[in-house]
Structure formats: structure tokens, C-alpha cells
Design an enzyme around this catalytic site. Sequence first.
Site, PDB file in Angstrom:
ATOM      1  N   THR A 168       0.890  -1.165   0.000  1.00 13.29           N
ATOM      2  CA  THR A 168       0.000   0.000   0.000  1.00 13.29           C
ATOM      3  C   THR A 168       0.927   1.213   0.000  1.00 13.29           C
ATOM      4  OG1 THR A 168      -0.141   0.206   2.405  1.00 13.29           O
ATOM      5  CG2 THR A 168      -1.790  -1.203   1.361  1.00 13.29           C
ATOM      6  N   SER A 203      17.121  -2.002 -26.517  1.00 13.96           N
ATOM      7  CA  SER A 203      17.578  -0.647 -26.791  1.00 13.96           C
ATOM      8  C   SER A 203      18.523  -0.661 -27.976  1.00 13.96           C
ATOM      9  CB  SER A 203      18.300  -0.120 -25.547  1.00 13.96           C
ATOM     10  OG  SER A 203      19.253   0.840 -25.893  1.00 13.96           O
ATOM     11  N   ASN A 229      13.365  -4.415 -22.361  1.00  7.09           N
ATOM     12  CA  ASN A 229      12.374  -3.404 -21.969  1.00  7.09           C
ATOM     13  C   ASN A 229      10.935  -3.916 -22.080  1.00  7.09           C
ATOM     14  OD1 ASN A 229      14.319  -1.463 -21.442  1.00  7.09           O
ATOM     15  ND2 ASN A 229      14.326  -0.722 -23.559  1.00  7.09           N
ATOM     16  N   GLU A 258       4.182  -0.738 -21.659  1.00  6.18           N
ATOM     17  CA  GLU A 258       4.175   0.740 -21.653  1.00  6.18           C
ATOM     18  C   GLU A 258       3.208   1.280 -22.710  1.00  6.18           C
ATOM     19  OE1 GLU A 258       8.710   1.460 -20.004  1.00  6.18           O
ATOM     20  OE2 GLU A 258       8.383   1.345 -22.145  1.00  6.18           O
TER      21      GLU A 258
END
Length: 496
Positions: A151, A273, A281, A286
Site C-alpha cells: 500500500t 535498446s 524493456n 508501456e
Amino acid sequence: MYRSRPGGSIDREILNYLSSLKDDFAVLFYDIIGSEAHMIMLHEIGYLSREELAEILKALEEAKLHPEPVMKKNENEDVHESIESFVVEKIGMDKGGMLQTARSRNDQVMTDLKMKVRDDINEVCVLLGDMIESLLKRADSNKDSIMVLYTHLQHAQIGTFSHYLLSYTESLFRDLERLEDSYSRINQSPLGSLAIGGSIFSVDRNRTASLLGFDQLSTNSIDATSSRDVILEYLSCLSILMITLSRIAEDLILWTTNEFEYIELADSASSTSSAMPQKKNPDPLEILRSKSGVILGNLTASMAILKGLPSGYSRDLQEIKSLVFASTITTENSIRILRFVIDSCIVHKSRMLEVATKSFANAVDVAELLTSKESLDFRSAHKLVGSLVKLALSSGKSTLKDLEGNQIEQLLQASEYQISVETLREIIAASSTEKSLTLRKSKGSPNHSEQVEMILHNQRRLQNFRERTEKRKKAVENAYDDLSKIVRSYSFSSGS
Ligand code: ARG
């Protein structure tokens, strides 16, 4: 084709600006079968001869099978005009000119949109069902994978990875329920309302509704042609769903970091990359996170389009269509992608356990044990455990059980707690990482039997949802099959 009052032809740039032809490809099929149903109904109530009907249906069937020439008609404003002009070219104005009798593009476009969204809801439900199945499978194999629950992104309580996964099946079930609920409002036919005020022809709206598989009518002709709240409702459902998916994506992104290392994405789900060779990645996650923002934007844009419109159809409504179509595609792709990631990711159980073990996330269990076993009121127990944690941290210990007896003794002496060092140490030992889970008794908590129960319950729920989705799909399919039998019976019986 529609120019009766305005003379000449419309300016090309104006036409391009207002044309929806490109977006309309998504509703071409629906527009054609909507026209077929409408024509059959007009024949049944005596306004169209059998021969006229047969000719019109044949032309419409041709447009359905070979849509390219229809969609290439870029002198038209939209798919409705293109289909009508295609039919007129094929069979002449005397017959083709009847296509738009007792209806308007205003009831047509909403009929198309509702049929499309109806199918889209079912498809999203199928994909969501598959997603829930994947979450349940992973939950089942991680019932004992201990992890810290967070939390405020801080260690909170000891839990399990399955408990986490199951929490999202709950949200996704609610997404399913919302979509199912909105389906009943989508599945109401606007056809036969004409532009806004109905027709002098005694159109049988119930007949066209049933030919197209609608459960009910959207009765009021103003409402039927110009309201779009059901479409906003659908977009809201997608937005809420995408927000859920985005939150899952965010957790997984965080957990793939070197700092967490709870999760590793499959190589096939990772990008890298151009510069840093070590990189793996989580780009699909995303992109999903950002797409949820796009869907939310589409909802907001649609609401903004609607909010200032006067009653009755305005052309502004056209702009909502592409937002809806794009939102469906993006949502469907996002569900598929996230499911792939979840199915294929590697779960580092030992790392999760290591972090949980070296945490103070069992502190509340210690406090609860002090209250339940030693009759210490919870506030005092909370304070005692809080000072134990502070002591452990200041003396470089990473767990409560690492505290030395004499450290605890000193702490107790400096306070007025009526509890012995031994009892306190026993309670700390009894609420170790693994044991704390077996202590949890409350419904919905992460102990083993609750996990088993939740998984079973959700598997049964999923089956019910899937059955209901199949039933809705079947009802639509049956209506389309029956319609196409009727279409064939008329077009074949004309002798060609
Ligand atoms: N293409 C329009 C739409 O998609 C339907 C046309 C209704 N146009 C009109 N002038 N009443 O919303």
C-alpha cells in the site's frame, strides 16, 4: 445523389471534409443487411412488389460480396449514399430509388452503429473471458507463491501472487458485467424512425428489429436517431476496462525492474535498446499503459462532441464513429497483448519470497496475535510492534525475528507492557512469513484455502459468463442466418 435543393455539385474540399466514407467501411456489412431487412419489411406491408424487392436484394447482395466499388465512390458523403447510388446504377432509379423509402441516414447510421457495437461487445467479452482464464491458471499455480502486498508502494502485508492475480479477475468480471448490462441498451432498434419524426408509411419497426436480431425497439424517433448515450456508455466500459489493464501493466513494469525482479517478461514479449545491449524493456506494457489514456481521450472527445448538441441529429455525431471503432480495436489488441505477457512471463518466486521474508510485512499479524492471544488492546499492540520495528531498523536487523532477547527485554522494561520476552518471541515466531498466511482467517484473504475457493468460484463464474456471451452471439448469428435465407428466397424466386 442527394442534391435536390442545392444545385450543381458540392465543392470537392467541402466533400472531403465532411465525408465519413473511410470510417464507414466498418459498418458496410451492417448497413447492407439493415437495408435488406427494411426492404423485406416494405414488401411485406405492401409497398414494394416482389419483383422490385428481388432486384434490390440482388444488388445489395452484390455490394456485400464485392464492397470495393461501393467504397471507391468517393463522390459520396458516406456509405449510405454510396450503397444507394451503387444500387441505383445496377437496377435503375425506378427500383433503386425505393431503397431509402421510410427511413433516413439518421436512423440508418444508428442502426449500423448499434449492430457493430453489439458484435464488438460480444468480442470484447470473449477476449476478456480468455484473459480471466489465463489469470486463473497463473493464480492456480501460484497459490503458495508468497509475496509482499503493497500500500502506498510500501511493504504492507504478507500475501501471495495468486491473491494479487485474483484481485484483477474481480475487476475484469465487473468489466464483463458492465458490458453485458450495456448490451441490453445497445440492442434496441432505431430503424424506421426516419430523420427524426417517423414516416407516413406504416412501417413495421418490430419486424425489422426482429429480422436484425434486436431485442427491442428504441421507440421514440427523436431519441432513436439522435441520442448517443449508449455509445458513451460503451466507451465508458472500455475506458474503465483499459484503466484496469493499465494498472496491471504498471505493476508488471515495476516488478520487472532490477530493484524488484519479481517478474521477467518472455524474450518474445520484450523489446530492447538500440544503444544499451543489456536492455530488456517492457515496451508492450508501456504502450498498453499509454493506450488506456488514448481510450479515455476518445471517451472524453465523444462526450465533448455530444454535450452541446441540440436535440435531433446533427452532423457532429458522425465524428463519434471513428472514435468508437478505434477504441474497440485498441482495447481488443490490448487484452490480447496483456494476456500474452501474462501467459509467457517468468515468475521469480524465490525472489518474491526473499523480499517478503526480509520485510516487516508480518507486523500487523504480530499485533493481531498480541490482541487475540494476549488480550492486549489493538492500539497498544500496534504501538508495541511499531517500537519493535523501530528498534530492529535502528539496530540493522531486517526482520522482527532477528531481534535479540536482551534488546526486547530492554524495550519491555522501558514500557509498561505486561508481557514476557519469551511470549513476545513466540508470537513473532508464530507469525513468520509462511505462518502468517495460515493465520489469516478472514474471507477473501490470501490463505491457501481462500485461494482455492476463490479460484473455483471464479472458474464457475467464468463458465457462466462464457455461456451467456455465446447465447448472445448465437441469437445475432441466427437472426442473420434467417435474414439471409429470406434474402435468398426472394432473390432466387425472381428467376435469375
Ligand atoms: N454519415 C453520417 C453519420 O455517419 C450520416 C449522415 C446523416 N446526415 C445528414 N445530413 N442527416 O453520422
